[in-house]
Design a protein around this motif. Structure first.
Motif, PDB file in Angstrom:
ATOM      1  N   GLN A 165       0.523   3.839  -2.949  1.00  0.00           N
ATOM      2  CA  GLN A 165       0.280   5.246  -2.480  1.00  0.00           C
ATOM      3  C   GLN A 165       1.195   6.244  -2.923  1.00  0.00           C
ATOM      4  N   CYS A 183       0.704  -1.298   0.137  1.00  0.00           N
ATOM      5  CA  CYS A 183      -0.143   0.053  -0.047  1.00  0.00           C
ATOM      6  C   CYS A 183       0.860   1.136   0.015  1.00  0.00           C
ATOM      7  N   GLU A 222      -3.825   2.702   6.080  1.00  0.00           N
ATOM      8  CA  GLU A 222      -4.158   2.854   7.498  1.00  0.00           C
ATOM      9  C   GLU A 222      -4.691   1.702   8.114  1.00  0.00           C
ATOM     10  N   SER A 223      -5.570   0.934   7.449  1.00  0.00           N
ATOM     11  CA  SER A 223      -6.234  -0.339   7.922  1.00  0.00           C
ATOM     12  C   SER A 223      -4.896  -1.496   8.174  1.00  0.00           C
ATOM     13  N   GLU A 247      -6.454   4.715   3.112  1.00  0.00           N
ATOM     14  CA  GLU A 247      -7.493   3.959   3.833  1.00  0.00           C
ATOM     15  C   GLU A 247      -7.096   2.427   4.115  1.00  0.00           C
ATOM     16  N   ARG A 248      -6.737   1.963   2.748  1.00  0.00           N
ATOM     17  CA  ARG A 248      -6.210   0.571   3.195  1.00  0.00           C
ATOM     18  C   ARG A 248      -4.752   0.423   3.843  1.00  0.00           C
ATOM     19  N   LEU A 259      -6.827   8.448  -2.097  1.00  0.00           N
ATOM     20  CA  LEU A 259      -7.611   8.528  -0.657  1.00  0.00           C
ATOM     21  C   LEU A 259      -8.163   6.891  -0.130  1.00  0.00           C
ATOM     22  N   GLU A 260      -8.252   6.291  -1.356  1.00  0.00           N
ATOM     23  CA  GLU A 260      -8.765   4.758  -1.122  1.00  0.00           C
ATOM     24  C   GLU A 260      -7.440   4.317  -0.632  1.00  0.00           C
TER      25      GLU A 260
END
Length: 247
Positions: free
Chosen positions: A65, A61, A126-127, A123-124, A119-120
């Motif tokens: 990113q 990710c 961060e998860s 979020e992934r 942004l997507e």
């Protein structure tokens, strides 16, 4: 085989010590911490695998990113250059102006789409980071439990080893006073009969096989010389007579 009654009785002492040594060995092998550590180690292995997977996902990710942010930056820079051209008045052709405006609009849409992607991905990521933190804590917790159980196991094993050494030395002393041929026979029978090579005759019952002697066997025992090394007719262990034999 013949042996002094006192030497035969010493066999019972050796037998008792051998039983104790067997019990200590079994107790050490069966310490509850062994099962506890084994179970916790399996849990730890699974958690570490999950942690590696979560860390890999977080890394993927992060790279995704970075790539998406670079794409946004490239589109933003191109849009800024086009806007600068438009504002400078250098483009005078109506068709070129129209094309430039369309491109600026297209770039704006493209930038918006790419920013949604960023942004997507964020979020992934961060998860994934939360998952890594959670699993790291769980790995640490299980490892602490393993360390605690290992310490308890080692302490218990050390105590058992100490007692085993003491009993072993006592056995050496007692066995050292028994004639070699008698001790050899005892050791041979002990290996053949589940760790019991000599048994006391108690109230006409062999304490090795727990069977009572019949009248013929009792008479044979009574007639035998005190020095005669008797064998149980049922289990073939050395049968040691004492004052409690009931003869």
């Amino acid at each position: 085989m013949n042996a002094a009654p006192a030497d035969q009785i010493r066999l019972l002492d050796v037998q008792a010590l051998d039983v104790r040594l067997t019990q200590l060995a079994h107790k050490k092998k069966s310490l509850p911490e062994h099962t506890e550590i084994e179970s916790l180690t399996k849990d730890l292995t699974q958690l570490r695998d999950l942690l590696v997977a979560a860390q890999t996902e977080e890394g993927d990710c992060a790279r995704e990113q970075t790539k998406a942010e670079q794409d946004v930056d490239q589109v933003r820079q191109r849009a800024a250059r086009d806007q600068q051209r438009l504002d400078s008045g250098a483009v005078t052709s109506p068709k070129d102006l129209e094309n430039l405006q369309k491109e600026i609009a297209s770039l704006a849409k493209r930038q918006g789409d790419l920013e949604d992607v960023v942004l997507e991905v964020m979020e992934r990521r961060e998860s994934a980071q939360e998952r890594v933190a959670e699993l790291t804590e769980r790995v640490s917790s299980v490892q602490s439990k393993i360390d605690d159980a290992t310490g308890r196991r080692d302490t218990a094993a050390e105590e058992l080893d100490g007692e085993t050494a003491t009993v072993g030395k006592e056995r050496e002393v007692v066995a050292g006073a028994i004639p070699a041929d008698l001790l050899k026979l005892y050791d041979k029978l002990r290996a053949q009969h589940g760790g019991v090579g000599a048994a006391k005759l108690f109230q006409r019952r062999c304490e090795g096989c727990r069977l009572e002697l019949n009248i013929t066997e009792v008479n044979e025992v009574k007639a035998a010389s005190p020095d005669t090394v008797l064998r149980c007719e049922n289990c073939r262990r050395i049968l040691v007579r004492t004052s409690e034999s009931g003869l």
